[in-house]
Scaffold this motif. Structure first.
Motif, PDB file in Angstrom:
ATOM      1  N   ALA A 190     122.512 -14.198 -26.809  1.00  0.00           N
ATOM      2  CA  ALA A 190     121.177 -13.651 -27.077  1.00  0.00           C
ATOM      3  C   ALA A 190     120.306 -14.629 -27.864  1.00  0.00           C
ATOM      4  CB  ALA A 190     121.303 -12.325 -27.833  1.00  0.00           C
ATOM      5  N   LEU A 191     120.755 -15.870 -27.990  1.00  0.00           N
ATOM      6  CA  LEU A 191     120.040 -16.887 -28.760  1.00  0.00           C
ATOM      7  C   LEU A 191     118.566 -16.967 -28.348  1.00  0.00           C
ATOM      8  CD1 LEU A 191     120.503 -19.244 -30.833  1.00  0.00           C
ATOM      9  CD2 LEU A 191     120.876 -20.719 -28.837  1.00  0.00           C
ATOM     10  N   ARG A 192     117.656 -16.866 -29.339  1.00  0.00           N
ATOM     11  CA  ARG A 192     116.224 -16.882 -29.057  1.00  0.00           C
ATOM     12  C   ARG A 192     115.510 -18.120 -29.610  1.00  0.00           C
ATOM     13  NH1 ARG A 192     114.169 -11.807 -27.599  1.00  0.00           N
ATOM     14  NH2 ARG A 192     112.149 -12.187 -28.594  1.00  0.00           N
ATOM     15  N   THR A 193     116.095 -18.793 -30.582  1.00  0.00           N
ATOM     16  CA  THR A 193     115.481 -20.022 -31.083  1.00  0.00           C
ATOM     17  C   THR A 193     115.426 -21.042 -29.949  1.00  0.00           C
ATOM     18  OG1 THR A 193     116.265 -19.636 -33.337  1.00  0.00           O
ATOM     19  CG2 THR A 193     115.715 -21.898 -32.758  1.00  0.00           C
ATOM     20  N   ARG A 194     114.260 -21.690 -29.802  1.00  0.00           N
ATOM     21  CA  ARG A 194     114.038 -22.594 -28.670  1.00  0.00           C
ATOM     22  C   ARG A 194     113.775 -24.020 -29.150  1.00  0.00           C
ATOM     23  NH1 ARG A 194     114.954 -19.882 -23.668  1.00  0.00           N
ATOM     24  NH2 ARG A 194     114.759 -17.671 -24.177  1.00  0.00           N
ATOM     25  N   ALA A 195     114.136 -24.950 -28.294  1.00  0.00           N
ATOM     26  CA  ALA A 195     113.791 -26.356 -28.514  1.00  0.00           C
ATOM     27  C   ALA A 195     113.239 -26.905 -27.213  1.00  0.00           C
ATOM     28  CB  ALA A 195     115.007 -27.154 -28.956  1.00  0.00           C
ATOM     29  N   VAL A 196     112.090 -27.550 -27.286  1.00  0.00           N
ATOM     30  CA  VAL A 196     111.472 -28.135 -26.084  1.00  0.00           C
ATOM     31  C   VAL A 196     111.270 -29.626 -26.303  1.00  0.00           C
ATOM     32  CG1 VAL A 196     110.352 -25.985 -25.416  1.00  0.00           C
ATOM     33  CG2 VAL A 196     109.143 -27.583 -26.916  1.00  0.00           C
ATOM     34  N   ARG A 197     111.264 -30.348 -25.215  1.00  0.00           N
ATOM     35  CA  ARG A 197     111.115 -31.792 -25.282  1.00  0.00           C
ATOM     36  C   ARG A 197     109.723 -32.173 -25.783  1.00  0.00           C
ATOM     37  NH1 ARG A 197     114.365 -35.366 -25.946  1.00  0.00           N
ATOM     38  NH2 ARG A 197     113.517 -36.911 -24.515  1.00  0.00           N
TER      39      ARG A 197
END
Length: 412
Positions: free
Chosen positions: A142-149
């Motif tokens: 359910a991980l919601r923390t995001r990382a984008v390039r």
């Protein structure tokens, strides 16, 4: 506590640790309910280095004692005899688990920048995984923390909570969901984030019943948090796999440390039972007290045995060891709580007062049934593995017993 099968150098370290904790650390313990003072922690760590007992789990090249995982338990149990013993020896959560993972999957530059100062006690760390509902908790998926390039790196956005050790930490290992990039799959990725980064912020405290972990368990906010490509720990998209590298041993080291505190609790109860006279004799001569004592000895010894088996598996077969660590975590967390609770009962009114540390010990060990995965989630996983294992065995040709005919006398 005897460990006759230990290598001589590990047994010598265990004995040194035992003396250091009982002769130095115990006298420095804060009052029940209070936290360890930072200056006291630094002094104890200096003395632990002088005594040759500092960081037993850390490779010698980083200033530790270089004990292999299979032999951690006897030493960490001795450290755990005091609730501040692991902090004094720099083998407390979450730092101990972070050191283990950095050593296994970190680059040489990451080890130099993060592992070396963490192993020496110069800094502390935290691990950012748990999130507010409906984010990651019992269900990591359910991980919601995001990382984008972004140019030359990544931008993280998210909200963590129960981030143990975050107050005063030097860095955080943050778990974030990442898209498919190049040959890397969509999934979770671990990032090394300096706590001085302007995009990471320690939020409001969460007041829990335990006091042993430095830095509390606060909220943590990642708000347009930019990190370079070098901040990726391991490979992009492989974070959940690496989490098992950390969590299997970390569950087990919790068992080791708290089992040491269970031994301390039983010692306190035994001393009280030997001195306290009731109904014309010492308390330890009464059958009801003897039952409580015997049950605690059984819980301690069975916990010790399952820890040893799991540690050996983690050393030789990490996948099987990780599965066994779920069993160890459930058994030990409940058995240790029973031991401390019985010690409180044997000590009567003093057991629930601040005249003895037992009530605080209950507060320290109770959360263990929740963190590192609640016991109910582990039981679910244990049952699924058992069912899957039996199905695989039947498919491989083992006899199927599920349709055994029951005769009229009740026999199969």
């Amino acid at each position: 506590m005897t460990f006759s099968d230990l290598p001589p150098e590990v047994e010598e370290l265990r004995q040194r640790t035992r003396r250091f904790v009982r002769e130095v650390v115990v006298d420095a313990e804060p009052a029940p309910g209070e936290r360890l003072d930072g200056a006291v922690r630094e002094r104890l760590q200096r003395e632990a280095k002088d005594a040759g007992v500092f960081a037993p789990h850390v490779p010698k090249e980083y200033g530790g004692q270089g004990v292999p995982l299979a032999h951690w338990s006897p030493v960490l149990q001795e450290a755990g005899y005091s609730p501040i013993g692991p902090a004094a020896l720099n083998c407390m959560a979450p730092d101990e688990g972070n050191m283990h993972m950095l050593n296994l999957i970190g680059t040489e530059e990451q080890k130099k920048r993060y592992l070396a100062p963490l192993a020496s006690g110069e800094i502390r760390s935290c691990f950012g995984m748990t999130e507010p509902h409906p984010g990651a908790g019992s269900d990591p998926a359910a991980l919601r923390t995001r990382a984008v390039r972004a140019d030359g790196g990544w931008v993280l956005e998210g909200h963590k909570r129960f981030t143990s050790g975050a107050v005063g930490a030097g860095f955080c290992i943050v778990m974030a969901r990442t898209p498919a990039v190049g040959g890397s799959p969509e999934g979770a990725t671990m990032f090394l984030v300096d706590m001085a980064n302007p995009g990471i912020r320690v939020g409001e405290a969460i007041h829990t019943v335990d006091r042993a972990i430095d830095g509390g368990h606060p909220h943590l906010y990642l708000e347009h948090c930019s990190v370079p490509d070098e901040a990726v720990l391991g490979e992009v998209g492989r974070g959940f796999r690496y989490a098992q590298v950390r969590l299997g041993p970390a569950r087990l080291t919790h068992c080791m440390r708290w089992l040491g505190l269970a031994r301390r609790s039983l010692d306190i109860a035994l001393d009280r039972a030997a001195r306290r006279e009731l109904f014309g004799g010492p308390l330890d001569s009464l059958g009801l007290a003897q039952h409580l004592i015997a049950e605690s000895v059984i819980d301690i010894e069975t916990s010790d045995a399952i820890i040893s088996r799991t540690a050996a598996l983690l050393h030789t077969d990490p996948k099987a060891g990780s599965a066994m660590s779920s069993i160890a975590k459930v058994h030990c967390s409940e058995a240790i709580h029973r031991v401390v609770d019985r010690a409180v009962q044997i000590c009567g009114g003093d057991g629930v007062s601040d005249g003895l540390p037992l009530a605080q010990y209950l507060n320290e060990v109770r959360p263990f049934r929740i963190y590192d995965g609640p016991n109910e989630t582990h039981r679910w996983a244990i049952a699924r593995r058992a069912a899957a294992g039996r199905s695989a065995a039947v498919r491989a040709g083992e006899p199927y017993r599920g349709d055994a005919v029951v005769d009229r006398d009740g026999g199969a």
